[in-house]
Design a protein around this motif. Structure first.
Motif, PDB file in Angstrom:
ATOM      1  N   PHE A  98       0.835  -1.203   0.000  1.00  0.00           N
ATOM      2  CA  PHE A  98       0.000   0.000   0.000  1.00  0.00           C
ATOM      3  C   PHE A  98       0.872   1.257   0.000  1.00  0.00           C
ATOM      4  N   ALA A  99       1.911   1.279   0.814  1.00  0.00           N
ATOM      5  CA  ALA A  99       2.794   2.453   0.879  1.00  0.00           C
ATOM      6  C   ALA A  99       3.472   2.714  -0.465  1.00  0.00           C
ATOM      7  N   ARG A 100       3.804   1.644  -1.180  1.00  0.00           N
ATOM      8  CA  ARG A 100       4.483   1.800  -2.476  1.00  0.00           C
ATOM      9  C   ARG A 100       3.536   2.161  -3.609  1.00  0.00           C
ATOM     10  N   THR A 101       2.324   1.543  -3.594  1.00  0.00           N
ATOM     11  CA  THR A 101       1.473   1.626  -4.781  1.00  0.00           C
ATOM     12  C   THR A 101       0.082   2.219  -4.531  1.00  0.00           C
ATOM     13  N   GLY A 102      -0.321   2.340  -3.264  1.00  0.00           N
ATOM     14  CA  GLY A 102      -1.684   2.776  -2.977  1.00  0.00           C
ATOM     15  C   GLY A 102      -2.686   1.638  -3.015  1.00  0.00           C
ATOM     16  N   ASP A 103      -2.178   0.400  -3.132  1.00  0.00           N
ATOM     17  CA  ASP A 103      -3.040  -0.789  -3.184  1.00  0.00           C
ATOM     18  C   ASP A 103      -2.350  -1.905  -2.393  1.00  0.00           C
ATOM     19  N   PRO A 104      -3.001  -2.459  -1.357  1.00  0.00           N
ATOM     20  CA  PRO A 104      -2.369  -3.488  -0.540  1.00  0.00           C
ATOM     21  C   PRO A 104      -2.400  -4.887  -1.151  1.00  0.00           C
ATOM     22  N   ASN A 105      -3.040  -5.065  -2.286  1.00  0.00           N
ATOM     23  CA  ASN A 105      -3.196  -6.393  -2.876  1.00  0.00           C
ATOM     24  C   ASN A 105      -1.935  -6.849  -3.588  1.00  0.00           C
ATOM     25  N   GLY A 106      -1.716  -8.165  -3.566  1.00  0.00           N
ATOM     26  CA  GLY A 106      -0.568  -8.733  -4.245  1.00  0.00           C
ATOM     27  C   GLY A 106      -0.548 -10.240  -4.122  1.00  0.00           C
ATOM     28  N   ALA A 107       0.399 -10.856  -4.811  1.00  0.00           N
ATOM     29  CA  ALA A 107       0.540 -12.315  -4.813  1.00  0.00           C
ATOM     30  C   ALA A 107       0.730 -12.832  -3.387  1.00  0.00           C
ATOM     31  N   GLY A 108       0.038 -13.919  -3.085  1.00  0.00           N
ATOM     32  CA  GLY A 108       0.178 -14.553  -1.778  1.00  0.00           C
ATOM     33  C   GLY A 108      -0.644 -13.922  -0.677  1.00  0.00           C
ATOM     34  N   LEU A 109      -1.426 -12.907  -1.025  1.00  0.00           N
ATOM     35  CA  LEU A 109      -2.255 -12.226  -0.027  1.00  0.00           C
ATOM     36  C   LEU A 109      -3.735 -12.416  -0.375  1.00  0.00           C
ATOM     37  N   PRO A 110      -4.593 -12.437   0.644  1.00  0.00           N
ATOM     38  CA  PRO A 110      -6.030 -12.467   0.328  1.00  0.00           C
ATOM     39  C   PRO A 110      -6.437 -11.162  -0.353  1.00  0.00           C
ATOM     40  N   THR A 111      -7.470 -11.227  -1.157  1.00  0.00           N
ATOM     41  CA  THR A 111      -7.947 -10.026  -1.850  1.00  0.00           C
ATOM     42  C   THR A 111      -8.537  -9.046  -0.847  1.00  0.00           C
ATOM     43  N   TRP A 112      -8.089  -7.818  -0.929  1.00  0.00           N
ATOM     44  CA  TRP A 112      -8.573  -6.747  -0.052  1.00  0.00           C
ATOM     45  C   TRP A 112      -9.318  -5.763  -0.940  1.00  0.00           C
ATOM     46  N   SER A 113     -10.637  -5.812  -0.892  1.00  0.00           N
ATOM     47  CA  SER A 113     -11.463  -4.952  -1.742  1.00  0.00           C
ATOM     48  C   SER A 113     -11.431  -3.509  -1.259  1.00  0.00           C
ATOM     49  N   ARG A 114     -11.576  -2.603  -2.228  1.00  0.00           N
ATOM     50  CA  ARG A 114     -11.667  -1.187  -1.876  1.00  0.00           C
ATOM     51  C   ARG A 114     -12.956  -0.940  -1.110  1.00  0.00           C
ATOM     52  N   TYR A 115     -12.887   0.028  -0.209  1.00  0.00           N
ATOM     53  CA  TYR A 115     -14.067   0.420   0.546  1.00  0.00           C
ATOM     54  C   TYR A 115     -14.921   1.311  -0.340  1.00  0.00           C
ATOM     55  N   GLY A 116     -16.180   1.010  -0.406  1.00  0.00           N
ATOM     56  CA  GLY A 116     -17.108   1.795  -1.219  1.00  0.00           C
ATOM     57  C   GLY A 116     -18.521   1.425  -0.848  1.00  0.00           C
ATOM     58  N   THR A 117     -19.355   1.273  -1.844  1.00  0.00           N
ATOM     59  CA  THR A 117     -20.759   0.970  -1.571  1.00  0.00           C
ATOM     60  C   THR A 117     -20.918  -0.386  -0.884  1.00  0.00           C
ATOM     61  N   GLU A 118     -19.958  -1.286  -1.067  1.00  0.00           N
ATOM     62  CA  GLU A 118     -20.027  -2.607  -0.424  1.00  0.00           C
ATOM     63  C   GLU A 118     -19.513  -2.579   1.013  1.00  0.00           C
ATOM     64  N   HIS A 119     -18.902  -1.484   1.446  1.00  0.00           N
ATOM     65  CA  HIS A 119     -18.342  -1.352   2.787  1.00  0.00           C
ATOM     66  C   HIS A 119     -17.396  -2.500   3.120  1.00  0.00           C
ATOM     67  N   ALA A 120     -16.544  -2.862   2.163  1.00  0.00           N
ATOM     68  CA  ALA A 120     -15.606  -3.975   2.329  1.00  0.00           C
ATOM     69  C   ALA A 120     -14.603  -3.665   3.434  1.00  0.00           C
ATOM     70  N   THR A 121     -14.401  -4.649   4.300  1.00  0.00           N
ATOM     71  CA  THR A 121     -13.442  -4.525   5.394  1.00  0.00           C
ATOM     72  C   THR A 121     -12.618  -5.799   5.460  1.00  0.00           C
ATOM     73  N   MET A 122     -11.304  -5.668   5.553  1.00  0.00           N
ATOM     74  CA  MET A 122     -10.414  -6.840   5.677  1.00  0.00           C
ATOM     75  C   MET A 122     -10.333  -7.183   7.138  1.00  0.00           C
TER      76      MET A 122
END
Length: 188
Positions: free
Chosen positions: A164-188
């Motif tokens: 996240f610090a490098r790209t603004g997105d915490p997702n990557g290989a070997g990690l569970p999918t972390w959806s953006r927060y929006g209308t779905e109110h996704a929380t990791m």
């Protein structure tokens, strides 16, 4: 003096990619550390504070938390954590998520280490920081417990937060999918 929510609401240019969250038992730190735990204050004191802060709609707030299957102590702990930490974080995520990539977490790891009052720290305020920075010291262990019990989770958190610090997105290989927060109110 404005809160972050007020500042971002007033000036959309202040919105940036955001990773924000809370711990499931934020107030446990103070209960485990304080010789006079906050959950032992008279209900009338807490009720008066809630009414001053939120108005007449808060009249039955504590009873809602107690009726949710919590003990009185758990209800007070959860209520205060929601009021002071969780809800402001969610409000900022809602506002920011309409403008910039926003990722929300709820940290639920429970430390079984006990504070001076004999109560466990649980998933207290700031506990996730030891995981994010791979805290490898006696001070860190005094809160989170022996390293072997949480190393794998820490490795995943370091990876996600670094991405996240490098790209603004915490997702990557070997990690569970972390959806953006929006209308779905996704929380990791």
């Amino acid at each position: 003096d404005r809160t972050p929510i007020e500042a971002v609401a007033a000036d959309p240019s202040l919105s940036k990619p955001l990773l924000i969250g809370t711990n499931s038992e934020e107030i446990r730190y103070w209960m485990a550390m304080d010789a006079s735990p906050i959950d032992q204050q008279p209900d009338s004191v807490l009720q008066a504070r809630l009414l001053r802060t939120f108005g007449p709609g808060a009249e039955n707030l504590l009873s809602v938390y107690v009726n949710d299957g919590n003990s009185h102590s758990e209800a007070v702990t959860q209520l205060l954590g929601d009021v002071v930490f969780r809800m402001p974080s969610i409000r900022l995520a809602e506002l920011n998520g309409n403008r910039q990539p926003t990722f929300v977490y709820l940290f639920t790891y429970r430390s079984l280490t006990k504070g001076p009052t004999g109560l466990e720290y649980g998933s207290m305020h700031g506990l996730e920081i030891s995981f994010v920075f791979h805290e490898d010291s006696s001070m860190g262990y005094s809160y989170v417990g022996p390293k072997g019990s949480w190393t794998h989770l820490s490795d995943k958190m370091v990876d996600a937060w670094t991405r996240f610090a490098r790209t603004g997105d915490p997702n990557g290989a070997g990690l569970p999918t972390w959806s953006r927060y929006g209308t779905e109110h996704a929380t990791m």
